[in-house]
Design an enzyme around this catalytic site. Structure first.
Site, PDB file in Angstrom:
ATOM      1  CE  LYS A  38      -0.101   0.038   4.957  1.00  0.00           C
ATOM      2  NZ  LYS A  38      -0.790  -0.609   6.083  1.00  0.00           N
ATOM      3  NE  ARG A 136      -6.572   0.781  10.908  1.00  0.00           N
ATOM      4  CZ  ARG A 136      -5.062   0.719  10.294  1.00  0.00           C
ATOM      5  NH1 ARG A 136      -4.370   1.694  10.170  1.00  0.00           N
ATOM      6  NH2 ARG A 136      -4.540  -0.684  10.156  1.00  0.00           N
ATOM      7  CE1 TYR A 274      11.332  32.508  -0.936  1.00  0.00           C
ATOM      8  CE2 TYR A 274      11.175  30.076  -0.710  1.00  0.00           C
ATOM      9  CZ  TYR A 274      11.176  31.180  -1.329  1.00  0.00           C
ATOM     10  OH  TYR A 274      10.823  31.127  -2.798  1.00  0.00           O
ATOM     11  CG  MET A 322       7.204  23.840  -3.820  1.00  0.00           C
ATOM     12  SD  MET A 322       5.925  24.637  -4.783  1.00  0.00           S
ATOM     13  CE  MET A 322       4.913  25.435  -3.187  1.00  0.00           C
TER      14      MET A 322
HETATM   15  C1  LIG Z   1      -0.183  -1.553   6.876  1.00  0.00           C
HETATM   16  C2  LIG Z   1      -0.634  -2.827   7.337  1.00  0.00           C
HETATM   17  C3  LIG Z   1       0.301  -3.840   7.727  1.00  0.00           C
HETATM   18  C4  LIG Z   1       1.776  -3.824   7.680  1.00  0.00           C
HETATM   19  O1  LIG Z   1       2.330  -3.265   8.853  1.00  0.00           O
HETATM   20  P1  LIG Z   1       3.867  -3.331   8.943  1.00  0.00           P
HETATM   21  O2  LIG Z   1       4.142  -2.661  10.295  1.00  0.00           O
HETATM   22  O3  LIG Z   1       4.144  -2.487   7.856  1.00  0.00           O
HETATM   23  O4  LIG Z   1       4.365  -4.691   8.853  1.00  0.00           O
HETATM   24  C5  LIG Z   1      -0.311  -4.957   8.241  1.00  0.00           C
HETATM   25  N1  LIG Z   1      -1.849  -5.241   8.228  1.00  0.00           N
HETATM   26  C6  LIG Z   1      -2.679  -3.937   8.103  1.00  0.00           C
HETATM   27  C7  LIG Z   1      -4.096  -4.083   8.097  1.00  0.00           C
HETATM   28  C8  LIG Z   1      -1.993  -2.653   7.462  1.00  0.00           C
HETATM   29  O5  LIG Z   1      -2.873  -1.677   7.353  1.00  0.00           O
END
Ligand SMILES: *Cc1c(COP(=O)(O)O)cnc(C)c1O
Length: 405
Positions: A38, A136, A274, A322
């Site tokens: 992700k 969550r 800046y 930037m």
């Molecule tokens: C991001 C995520 C992981 C991975 O976590 P790490 O600490 O990077 O290994 C596993 N499970 C879920 C649901 C996540 O959102």
């Protein structure tokens, strides 16, 4: 041979492979390894990391959004892909048609899945997420019976997985909350299996959990940060060391590079960038870098960060802008226009780690790497060369040998 890019991220395929091999050794053959890619593979580049992770032994890929899942299909990957996040009801059909697995935590989603799969006469695998205390995404345990009854009403929805997420796996010094959540998860598993429902895949653990909680690995783990060669927290690293568990060594996969675009000598008493927040107290050799906060080089590194040039640390002077940042190259012997600069990673004997930048910024290494602008090219280095062919030409490590001749 110099890179033709001005700013780029190198992905060390050998390091990635070594990390995944260690993870495999840790969990064994019986546990599925879901590589979490992700957020553009934690900033490493989803397109380059995903195929490499599969080659290195990952069984599944996990992403957050539908768009990420579709991207993986578009680049031709056929492995199981689990979506961890929410898919809008209007997009459920697209999700099913692309053979993506969905994490489910809403009754409304199940109703839409039933409708769509019935219409298409096509199956979908879902993973039911149980709320165990992260608060969550997840179905509260008391709502599980209702959700299960919805699931069982559709012949096309296959309950492939049951999952949850721990809130404090990265803080092993106090295991109280992990025990609490684990117990709720176990009870949910018992409740569901008590109803005669077989759930083939159960998964609870991210990286820290995978290292520290062998007893609840079930049959899949979801690993992100460790695959990229980073530790989830210092506590995790220490606990692994003390208990002699976890991977022996993690190899950082990313090196973020840019080049010097101007070198100039400025007198003592000059103000830089800046706000004029930095005043030189000596004649200073300034190197200007084409990197700024829009690239993900954090503004808070103003007057704090360091970069590496010719194997030496060069401090950031004044504010990060930037698109550009100035560094003090007075002590970098022989610095020249277009010299390669390391913003994150190793150069010679020196290293700027994601943890070092995270400490400076008051954040975590996850945010540092995930924040690198996705428009910056990701380039694979140290790919396995064909047997007997020697290092490939794209291999950056052969470049110094070629250019110093
Ligand atoms: C991001 C995520 C992981 C991975 O976590 P790490 O600490 O990077 O290994 C596993 N499970 C879920 C649901 C996540 O959102």
């Amino acid at each position: 041979m110099k890179s033709h890019h001005l700013t780029w991220v190198e992905i060390d395929a050998r390091a990635l492979r070594s990390n995944l091999q260690q993870l495999r050794k840790l969990v064994g053959r019986e546990v599925l390894l879901a590589a979490v890619v992700k957020a553009n593979a934690y900033g490493h580049g989803i397109d380059v990391i995903s195929p490499l992770a599969l080659e290195a032994g990952a069984d599944w890929l996990a992403v957050y959004s539908l768009e990420e899942g579709l991207r993986l299909r578009k680049i031709g990957l056929q492995c199981p892909i689990l979506l961890l996040g929410y898919v809008q009801l209007a997009d459920i059909q697209k999700m099913v048609q692309n053979d993506l697995r969905l994490t489910v935590f809403n009754a409304e989603t199940l109703a839409e899945l039933a409708k769509v799969t019935g219409k298409l006469n096509r199956d979908v695998q879902v993973h039911l997420k149980v709320e165990t205390g992260m608060n969550r995404q997840g179905v509260l345990p008391e709502h599980l019976p209702h959700v299960l009854s919805l699931l069982q009403r559709s012949e096309h929805i296959l309950l492939e997985g049951l999952c949850s997420q721990l809130a404090t796996a990265e803080e092993p010094d106090d295991p109280t909350y992990v025990r609490f959540q684990t117990e709720i998860f176990r009870r949910a598993v018992a409740e569901i299996e008590g109803r005669g429902v077989r759930v083939p895949v159960k998964h609870l653990l991210n990286t820290a959990g995978t290292f520290l909680l062998e007893e609840v690995r079930f049959n899949m783990v979801r690993v992100g940060i460790s695959m990229y060669g980073l530790w989830p927290s210092d506590q995790t690293r220490r606990a692994c060391l003390e208990r002699a568990i976890g991977p022996g060594h993690l190899a950082p996969v990313m090196t973020w590079k840019t080049k010097v675009i101007q070198v100039k000598e400025i007198p003592a008493g000059s103000h830089i960038s800046y706000g004029g927040t930095f005043h030189t107290t000596r004649p200073t050799r300034l190197a200007v870098l084409p990197i700024g906060y829009s690239d993900g080089y954090d503004w808070r590194l103003s007057n704090k960060g360091h970069v590496l040039i010719r194997g030496k640390r060069a401090p950031v002077l004044g504010r990060v802008t930037m698109n550009a940042t100035m560094v003090d190259a007075t002590d970098v012997h022989g610095v020249q226009l277009e010299d390669e600069v390391v913003l994150l990673g190793q150069q010679g004997e020196q290293r700027i780690s994601a943890d070092e930048l995270a400490d400076l910024l008051g954040t975590i290494n996850y945010e540092v790497v995930a924040g690198i602008n996705r428009a910056i090219p990701r380039v694979v280095v140290n790919r396995e060369a064909p047997r007997g062919a020697g290092p490939g030409l794209e291999d950056e490590r052969v470049r110094p040998l070629l250019s110093e001749g």
